[in-house]
Design a protein around this motif. Structure first.
Motif, PDB file in Angstrom:
ATOM      1  N   ASP A   8       5.853  -8.465   4.158  1.00  0.00           N
ATOM      2  CA  ASP A   8       5.511  -8.874   3.091  1.00  0.00           C
ATOM      3  C   ASP A   8       4.096  -8.557   2.767  1.00  0.00           C
ATOM      4  OD1 ASP A   8       7.902 -10.291   2.349  1.00  0.00           O
ATOM      5  OD2 ASP A   8       7.513 -12.188   3.505  1.00  0.00           O
ATOM      6  N   VAL A   9       3.321  -7.769   3.817  1.00  0.00           N
ATOM      7  CA  VAL A   9       1.893  -7.488   3.718  1.00  0.00           C
ATOM      8  C   VAL A   9       1.998  -6.005   3.296  1.00  0.00           C
ATOM      9  CG1 VAL A   9      -0.213  -7.363   5.076  1.00  0.00           C
ATOM     10  CG2 VAL A   9       1.743  -9.059   5.591  1.00  0.00           C
ATOM     11  N   PHE A  10       1.260  -6.042   2.434  1.00  0.00           N
ATOM     12  CA  PHE A  10       0.899  -4.710   1.506  1.00  0.00           C
ATOM     13  C   PHE A  10      -0.769  -4.326   1.478  1.00  0.00           C
ATOM     14  CE2 PHE A  10       4.538  -6.358  -0.351  1.00  0.00           C
ATOM     15  CZ  PHE A  10       5.584  -5.533  -0.199  1.00  0.00           C
ATOM     16  N   ASP A  11      -0.860  -3.113   1.403  1.00  0.00           N
ATOM     17  CA  ASP A  11      -2.228  -2.769   1.804  1.00  0.00           C
ATOM     18  C   ASP A  11      -3.063  -2.690   0.151  1.00  0.00           C
ATOM     19  OD1 ASP A  11      -1.695  -0.183   0.762  1.00  0.00           O
ATOM     20  OD2 ASP A  11      -1.392   0.700   2.498  1.00  0.00           O
ATOM     21  N   LEU A  12      -4.165  -2.712   0.389  1.00  0.00           N
ATOM     22  CA  LEU A  12      -4.887  -2.557  -0.946  1.00  0.00           C
ATOM     23  C   LEU A  12      -4.615  -1.394  -1.876  1.00  0.00           C
ATOM     24  CD1 LEU A  12      -7.137  -4.033  -2.481  1.00  0.00           C
ATOM     25  CD2 LEU A  12      -8.781  -2.992  -1.480  1.00  0.00           C
ATOM     26  N   VAL A  18       0.143  -0.369  -8.064  1.00  0.00           N
ATOM     27  CA  VAL A  18       0.942  -1.266  -8.887  1.00  0.00           C
ATOM     28  C   VAL A  18       0.140  -1.752  -9.973  1.00  0.00           C
ATOM     29  CG1 VAL A  18       2.366  -3.202  -8.933  1.00  0.00           C
ATOM     30  CG2 VAL A  18       2.656  -1.577  -7.108  1.00  0.00           C
ATOM     31  N   TYR A  19      -0.683  -2.406  -9.794  1.00  0.00           N
ATOM     32  CA  TYR A  19      -1.417  -3.074 -10.732  1.00  0.00           C
ATOM     33  C   TYR A  19      -2.036  -2.078 -11.867  1.00  0.00           C
ATOM     34  CZ  TYR A  19      -1.343  -7.552  -8.904  1.00  0.00           C
ATOM     35  OH  TYR A  19      -0.869  -8.800  -8.503  1.00  0.00           O
ATOM     36  N   ALA A  20      -2.610  -1.002 -11.502  1.00  0.00           N
ATOM     37  CA  ALA A  20      -3.003   0.215 -12.314  1.00  0.00           C
ATOM     38  C   ALA A  20      -1.675   0.560 -13.504  1.00  0.00           C
ATOM     39  CB  ALA A  20      -3.330   1.417 -11.560  1.00  0.00           C
ATOM     40  N   VAL A  21      -0.665   0.783 -12.952  1.00  0.00           N
ATOM     41  CA  VAL A  21       0.624   1.062 -13.750  1.00  0.00           C
ATOM     42  C   VAL A  21       0.639  -0.135 -14.700  1.00  0.00           C
ATOM     43  CG1 VAL A  21       3.045   1.653 -13.684  1.00  0.00           C
ATOM     44  CG2 VAL A  21       1.538   2.870 -12.408  1.00  0.00           C
ATOM     45  N   ILE A  22       0.969  -1.157 -14.089  1.00  0.00           N
ATOM     46  CA  ILE A  22       1.533  -2.420 -14.736  1.00  0.00           C
ATOM     47  C   ILE A  22       0.199  -2.730 -15.997  1.00  0.00           C
ATOM     48  CG2 ILE A  22       1.526  -4.842 -14.884  1.00  0.00           C
ATOM     49  CD1 ILE A  22       3.988  -3.127 -13.698  1.00  0.00           C
ATOM     50  N   SER A  23      -1.101  -2.540 -15.513  1.00  0.00           N
ATOM     51  CA  SER A  23      -2.022  -2.723 -16.505  1.00  0.00           C
ATOM     52  C   SER A  23      -2.060  -1.895 -17.804  1.00  0.00           C
ATOM     53  CB  SER A  23      -3.465  -2.762 -15.847  1.00  0.00           C
ATOM     54  OG  SER A  23      -3.859  -1.415 -15.619  1.00  0.00           O
ATOM     55  N   SER A  24      -1.195  -0.701 -17.827  1.00  0.00           N
ATOM     56  CA  SER A  24      -1.351   0.169 -19.018  1.00  0.00           C
ATOM     57  C   SER A  24      -0.048  -0.472 -19.906  1.00  0.00           C
ATOM     58  CB  SER A  24      -0.955   1.357 -18.595  1.00  0.00           C
ATOM     59  OG  SER A  24       0.405   1.681 -17.937  1.00  0.00           O
ATOM     60  N   TYR A  25       0.679  -1.382 -19.585  1.00  0.00           N
ATOM     61  CA  TYR A  25       1.519  -1.997 -20.539  1.00  0.00           C
ATOM     62  C   TYR A  25       0.987  -3.144 -21.285  1.00  0.00           C
ATOM     63  CZ  TYR A  25       5.327   0.922 -18.383  1.00  0.00           C
ATOM     64  OH  TYR A  25       5.825   1.839 -18.152  1.00  0.00           O
ATOM     65  N   CYS A  47       2.503   6.090  -0.458  1.00  0.00           N
ATOM     66  CA  CYS A  47       2.929   4.823  -0.350  1.00  0.00           C
ATOM     67  C   CYS A  47       4.121   4.367   0.513  1.00  0.00           C
ATOM     68  CB  CYS A  47       3.353   4.417  -1.799  1.00  0.00           C
ATOM     69  SG  CYS A  47       3.865   2.567  -2.040  1.00  0.00           S
ATOM     70  N   PRO A  48       4.058   3.643   1.537  1.00  0.00           N
ATOM     71  CA  PRO A  48       5.009   3.325   2.670  1.00  0.00           C
ATOM     72  C   PRO A  48       6.052   2.338   2.011  1.00  0.00           C
ATOM     73  CG  PRO A  48       3.003   1.948   2.982  1.00  0.00           C
ATOM     74  CD  PRO A  48       2.692   2.864   1.632  1.00  0.00           C
ATOM     75  N   CYS A  49       5.891   2.057   0.956  1.00  0.00           N
ATOM     76  CA  CYS A  49       6.805   0.912   0.355  1.00  0.00           C
ATOM     77  C   CYS A  49       8.211   1.718  -0.185  1.00  0.00           C
ATOM     78  CB  CYS A  49       6.337   0.074  -0.779  1.00  0.00           C
ATOM     79  SG  CYS A  49       4.968  -0.790  -0.199  1.00  0.00           S
ATOM     80  N   ASP A  50       9.195   1.096  -0.090  1.00  0.00           N
ATOM     81  CA  ASP A  50      10.576   1.505  -0.747  1.00  0.00           C
ATOM     82  C   ASP A  50      10.680   0.974  -2.385  1.00  0.00           C
ATOM     83  OD1 ASP A  50      11.709  -0.852  -0.703  1.00  0.00           O
ATOM     84  OD2 ASP A  50      12.849  -0.634   0.841  1.00  0.00           O
TER      85      ASP A  50
END
Length: 94
Positions: A8-12, A18-25, A47-50
């Motif tokens: 549940d811990v993600f790096d900066l 994620v926020y850069a992509v979401i903010s374009s919407y 990015c290590p996340c699936d």
């Protein structure tokens, strides 16, 4: 037998991508999880996340925003258009 638990811990950098992509919407846009995941991977190839973890982070980022979500990242076969670059947004240039 131990069960593998996702972190549940993600790096900066992951949050930033994620926020850069979401903010374009904008309000009332429809975000495709398939295209958004592609864009995040393009911005942050290490990015290590699936995909599921990235979608979860996207939902957290969209909390309180009026953005519709198309959960299409699991559709097979996945034929995804090339994700538009945020730099090519038509927000206007000065």
């Amino acid at each position: 037998m131990s069960k593998m638990v996702k972190s549940d811990v993600f790096d900066l950098e992951t949050y930033s991508a994620v926020y850069a992509v979401i903010s374009s919407y904008g309000v009332d846009d429809i975000i495709s999880t398939a295209i958004a995941v592609d864009e995040i991977r393009k911005k942050f190839p290490g990015c290590p996340c699936d995909d599921e973890e990235l979608v979860g982070l996207m939902l957290q980022a969209m909390t309180g925003k009026k953005i519709a979500v198309s959960f299409d990242h699991r559709v097979e076969p996945v034929v995804r258009p090339i994700a538009p670059s945020i730099a090519s947004d038509s927000k206007g240039s000065h």
